[in-house]
Design a protein around this motif. Structure first.
Motif, PDB file in Angstrom:
ATOM      1  N   GLY A  45       0.822  -1.205   0.000  1.00 26.52           N
ATOM      2  CA  GLY A  45       0.000   0.000   0.000  1.00 26.52           C
ATOM      3  C   GLY A  45       0.855   1.254   0.000  1.00 26.52           C
ATOM      4  N   LEU A  46       1.937   1.235   0.787  1.00 26.82           N
ATOM      5  CA  LEU A  46       2.834   2.378   0.833  1.00 26.82           C
ATOM      6  C   LEU A  46       3.520   2.599  -0.514  1.00 26.82           C
ATOM      7  CD1 LEU A  46       4.338   4.594   2.420  1.00 26.82           C
ATOM      8  CD2 LEU A  46       6.084   2.874   2.935  1.00 26.82           C
ATOM      9  N   LEU A  47       4.032   1.519  -1.111  1.00 24.32           N
ATOM     10  CA  LEU A  47       4.735   1.649  -2.379  1.00 24.32           C
ATOM     11  C   LEU A  47       3.816   2.145  -3.489  1.00 24.32           C
ATOM     12  CD1 LEU A  47       7.029  -1.516  -2.322  1.00 24.32           C
ATOM     13  CD2 LEU A  47       7.663   0.853  -1.895  1.00 24.32           C
ATOM     14  N   CYS A  48       2.585   1.680  -3.494  1.00 29.39           N
ATOM     15  CA  CYS A  48       1.623   2.160  -4.481  1.00 29.39           C
ATOM     16  C   CYS A  48       1.344   3.646  -4.281  1.00 29.39           C
ATOM     17  CB  CYS A  48       0.319   1.376  -4.381  1.00 29.39           C
ATOM     18  SG  CYS A  48       0.406  -0.284  -5.050  1.00 29.39           S
ATOM     19  N   LYS A  49       1.253   4.047  -3.038  1.00 32.07           N
ATOM     20  CA  LYS A  49       0.990   5.454  -2.726  1.00 32.07           C
ATOM     21  C   LYS A  49       2.146   6.324  -3.200  1.00 32.07           C
ATOM     22  CE  LYS A  49      -1.992   8.203  -0.740  1.00 32.07           C
ATOM     23  NZ  LYS A  49      -3.414   8.237  -1.162  1.00 32.07           N
ATOM     24  N   ILE A  50       3.348   5.835  -3.013  1.00 31.27           N
ATOM     25  CA  ILE A  50       4.538   6.602  -3.378  1.00 31.27           C
ATOM     26  C   ILE A  50       4.709   6.666  -4.890  1.00 31.27           C
ATOM     27  CG2 ILE A  50       7.065   6.597  -3.306  1.00 31.27           C
ATOM     28  CD1 ILE A  50       6.811   5.326  -0.507  1.00 31.27           C
ATOM     29  N   THR A  51       4.509   5.535  -5.555  1.00 37.86           N
ATOM     30  CA  THR A  51       4.824   5.461  -6.985  1.00 37.86           C
ATOM     31  C   THR A  51       3.701   5.916  -7.904  1.00 37.86           C
ATOM     32  OG1 THR A  51       4.130   3.129  -7.018  1.00 37.86           O
ATOM     33  CG2 THR A  51       6.459   3.577  -6.622  1.00 37.86           C
ATOM     34  N   THR A  52       2.461   5.858  -7.439  1.00 37.30           N
ATOM     35  CA  THR A  52       1.346   6.233  -8.313  1.00 37.30           C
ATOM     36  C   THR A  52       0.441   7.302  -7.726  1.00 37.30           C
ATOM     37  OG1 THR A  52      -0.187   4.570  -7.433  1.00 37.30           O
ATOM     38  CG2 THR A  52       1.294   3.876  -9.204  1.00 37.30           C
ATOM     39  N   GLY A  53       0.596   7.581  -6.453  1.00 37.65           N
ATOM     40  CA  GLY A  53      -0.246   8.580  -5.823  1.00 37.65           C
ATOM     41  C   GLY A  53      -1.568   8.036  -5.318  1.00 37.65           C
ATOM     42  N   GLU A  54      -1.870   6.792  -5.636  1.00 34.98           N
ATOM     43  CA  GLU A  54      -3.099   6.167  -5.149  1.00 34.98           C
ATOM     44  C   GLU A  54      -2.927   4.656  -5.163  1.00 34.98           C
ATOM     45  OE1 GLU A  54      -5.569   5.982  -9.329  1.00 34.98           O
ATOM     46  OE2 GLU A  54      -5.998   7.587  -7.914  1.00 34.98           O
TER      47      GLU A  54
END
Length: 202
Positions: free
Chosen positions: A71-80
């Motif tokens: 979840g964190l990596l998705c937030k960082i790399t795509t913004g959502e």
């Protein structure tokens, strides 16, 4: 007839008591410790926590750790939070969070093609996974080298470098006795706090 009624009543009372106990247990488990409350709140606001948390003070399974880290990596790399295609390499689980983290070499199986999603995560295992995550994100931060843990001899050789890197970066620290407790199982709230510390480094 009277005997059947008594038996039925007894069963209903046992079921009711079990439901009350379960509800109390869930409420207790879903309340993080005071020291972790702020990070749990922030992680929830970021949207990186899964819909279901087994308990903040409970030992954390490997799968759950992957869910939050993903979840964190998705937030960082795509913004959502969104799905990222990754091949399934394990026989015992086919889940996007695990598949993706394995694809970028952040997590490994316990043996060939076996991830053991329900196996509980130890502190030294968590340190190595977080270390790989930081390297994947190309995070560079000056850190102050600190003294060795009192239980340094108990830390597996394959994990020592990561354990001390996490200590020096203040991602994972020891207890008030100066021990790291490498074989101790991580709790959910401990790992949420650690993951939020990684987020703060970005």
């Amino acid at each position: 007839m009277k005997k059947l009624f008594v038996i039925s009543l007894a069963i209903m009372m046992l079921a009711l008591n079990s439901m009350v106990y379960a509800e109390q247990n869930i409420e207790w488990n879903l309340t993080p410790s005071d020291w972790a409350t702020e990070d749990v709140r922030r992680a929830d606001e970021l949207g990186i926590l899964p819909d279901k948390i087994s308990g903040y003070v409970n030992a954390m399974p490997r799968e759950n750790f992957c869910d939050i880290l993903y979840g964190l990596l998705c937030k960082i790399t795509t913004g959502e939070i969104e799905k990222i295609d990754a091949p399934n390499v394990f026989m015992d689980i086919d889940k996007i969070s695990v598949n993706y983290l394995a694809a970028i070499d952040v997590v490994n199986g316990v043996e060939k093609n076996v991830f053991a999603p329900d196996k509980l995560l130890t502190r030294e295992q968590a340190a190595t996974i977080l270390d790989r995550t930081i390297k994947h994100l190309n995070i560079e931060k000056d850190s102050n080298e600190k003294s060795k843990f009192i239980d340094d001899d108990n830390i597996s050789e394959w994990a020592k470098e990561s354990v001390y890197r996490m200590l020096n970066m203040n991602i994972m620290i020891g207890d008030d006795k100066g021990c790291f407790n490498p074989q101790k199982y991580c709790t959910t709230e401990e790992m949420i706090v650690a993951i939020m510390r990684v987020y703060e480094m970005l």
